[in-house]
Design an enzyme around this catalytic site. Structure first.
Site, PDB file in Angstrom:
ATOM      1  CD  GLU A 171      36.716 -16.372  31.212  1.00  0.00           C
ATOM      2  OE1 GLU A 171      36.220 -17.200  31.044  1.00  0.00           O
ATOM      3  OE2 GLU A 171      36.264 -15.259  32.016  1.00  0.00           O
ATOM      4  CD  GLU A 177      35.560  -9.735  29.357  1.00  0.00           C
ATOM      5  OE1 GLU A 177      34.633 -10.051  30.401  1.00  0.00           O
ATOM      6  OE2 GLU A 177      36.185 -10.512  28.765  1.00  0.00           O
TER       7      GLU A 177
HETATM    8  C1  GLA Z   1      33.657 -13.498  30.312  1.00  0.00           C
HETATM    9  C2  GLA Z   1      33.749 -13.446  28.898  1.00  0.00           C
HETATM   10  C3  GLA Z   1      32.869 -12.150  28.407  1.00  0.00           C
HETATM   11  C4  GLA Z   1      31.662 -12.142  28.753  1.00  0.00           C
HETATM   12  C5  GLA Z   1      31.612 -12.180  30.346  1.00  0.00           C
HETATM   13  C6  GLA Z   1      30.237 -12.286  30.817  1.00  0.00           C
HETATM   14  O1  GLA Z   1      34.245 -12.401  31.046  1.00  0.00           O
HETATM   15  O2  GLA Z   1      34.968 -13.166  28.367  1.00  0.00           O
HETATM   16  O3  GLA Z   1      32.966 -12.312  26.964  1.00  0.00           O
HETATM   17  O4  GLA Z   1      30.847 -13.213  28.148  1.00  0.00           O
HETATM   18  O5  GLA Z   1      32.032 -13.479  30.648  1.00  0.00           O
HETATM   19  O6  GLA Z   1      29.232 -13.275  30.389  1.00  0.00           O
END
Ligand code: GLA
Length: 410
Positions: free
Chosen positions: A192, A307
């Site tokens: 991010e 994710e």
């Molecule tokens: C982000 C992070 C993850 C997780 C999510 C949800 O996507 O990359 O590691 O912490 O938030 O909390």
């Protein structure tokens, strides 16, 4: 300038936005060897149990065969799940399902800096080793997540001059990557790092996120430092930049700019991670278009979906900003129509990913619905984002993506 939380990702999506997704390339993924190269032990039998779904020993569906999920995609990509260390106790239902159905694990929290090095000069690998070894001993590969993420950066990392910050970051990255060399060889190095100023409704300031890292260093060179240190510590590691909302045109453009800059500078980067935290209203073309866009721009980089989950609420931005205007709790039992919509979306995404040979790993962000961070973000409420319900029963989405004859009803 505000530093936006990762939890605000869905604000962009409220009202039906694009996808958050990453991709990587590579061939089919057969079940990973264990750390010692031996064959994975037979998975423990699943048990049946509680109806609250938050603990206990509920059983997986009797219609579900061992390995049905990973086998369905064996010639396409590995299928992973995120697991918190609290889940890997004996007879934990989510752990049992993970072993039974998945072949890749991403430790949800244990490999983040605030877990491994909460205080300067101290590294504690106890929890991280436990979950990594548990995954390897059960025949699963491990994705390392995440070496550098502003939300899991202890304050001390950002203190001092840029030179001091660089030395501290390099020491952290090389110590962690070296510690897991041979056990964890895929790393989300930067998580991010793309600007989120789009959430302000302005043209934004891109491409780099004005995080604590950016502000402390004065520019985005910290990204280069992390990748370089990771490569030096493990020549065989595959290094990813991981991002959400990659289907959003502005974020996608900024991320492409960052990746191009890294490659132009000779920074070692091997793959793109698309998080893929999706709303139920996600536009599948946007999700898959993000994979295609990065593959087109960077054909030598592999693609991982890192994710994936489906938020069944479609809250306004105010819910994420101030917890106001959030949709009402739909309860722990999802209506059939929601399960059907969820199944259709997951199936469309997975069908599209199968058709893209550069995708080599797809990870769901949790096992059972009750495991998900979306039950507490942005507010406390039952969410239904994953492939297994609170009782550990495989949901329609599971069967939709693993059984070609399955018909989604509702
Ligand atoms: C982000 C992070 C993850 C997780 C999510 C949800 O996507 O990359 O590691 O912490 O938030 O909390």
């Amino acid at each position: 300038m505000a530093e936006f939380s990762a939890r605000d990702r869905l604000r962009l999506l409220a009202g039906g936005g694009a996808c958050l997704l990453a991709a990587c390339g590579g061939g089919g993924a057969s079940p990973a060897p264990t750390a010692t190269g031996t064959t994975a032990p037979a998975p423990p039998p699943t048990t049946s149990g509680s109806t609250d779904g938050n603990s206990g020993t509920g059983g997986t569906s009797s219609e579900m065969a061992t390995g049905q999920l990973r086998d369905a995609f064996a010639s396409n990509f590995s299928v992973g799940t995120a697991v918190g260390v609290s889940r890997i106790n004996p007879n934990d239902q989510s752990a049992d399902i993970a072993i039974d159905q998945f072949n890749s694990i991403t430790p949800e929290w244990s490999l983040k800096a605030n877990n491994i090095a909460p205080r300067e000069g101290e590294f504690n690998f106890t929890e991280a080793d436990r979950i990594v070894n548990w995954a390897l001993d059960n025949g699963m590969r491990v994705r390392g997540h995440a070496l550098l993420w502003h939300e899991s950066t202890p304050d001390y990392f950002l203190q001092g001059t840029p030179t001091q910050i660089r030395a501290r970051l390099e020491n952290y990255v090389s110590t962690v990557v070296d510690h897991f060399r041979g056990r964890v060889d895929d790393w989300d190095v930067a998580n991010e790092v793309v600007s989120r100023d789009i959430y302000r409704g302005s043209d934004g300031i891109g491409p780099d996120r004005r995080s604590g890292w950016f502000n402390a260093v004065g520019n985005a060179d910290y990204i280069d430092w992390a990748f370089q240190a990771a490569r030096e510590a493990n020549q065989n590691a595959r290094l990813f930049i991981n991002e959400d909302n990659t289907g959003d045109p502005m974020i996608q453009g900024w991320m492409i700019e960052i990746v191009r800059r890294l490659l132009d500078r000779g920074v070692p980067i091997d793959g793109i991670g698309h998080q893929c935290h999706l709303p139920l209203t996600a536009d599948v073309n946007s999700v898959l278009g993000a994979v295609d866009a990065f593959n087109r721009e960077f054909p030598n980089l592999v693609t991982h979906i890192t994710e994936m989950d489906i938020n069944c609420y479609n809250d306004p931005g105010s819910c994420w900003e101030s917890n106001t205007g959030c949709q009402a709790d739909i309860g722990a039992e999802a209506p059939a129509s929601l399960l059907a919509d969820h199944a259709r979306l997951v199936k469309s995404v997975m069908d599209g990913l199968i058709a893209r040979p550069n995708v080599e790993s797809v990870t769901f962000w949790g096992v059972r619905d009750s495991d998900s961070w979306l039950n507490s973000s942005p507010v406390s409420r039952s969410n239904h984002p994953l492939l297994f319900d609170r009782n550990g029963e495989a949901k329609p989405a599971f069967f939709a993506i693993t059984d070609p004859d399955y018909v989604i009803e509702g």
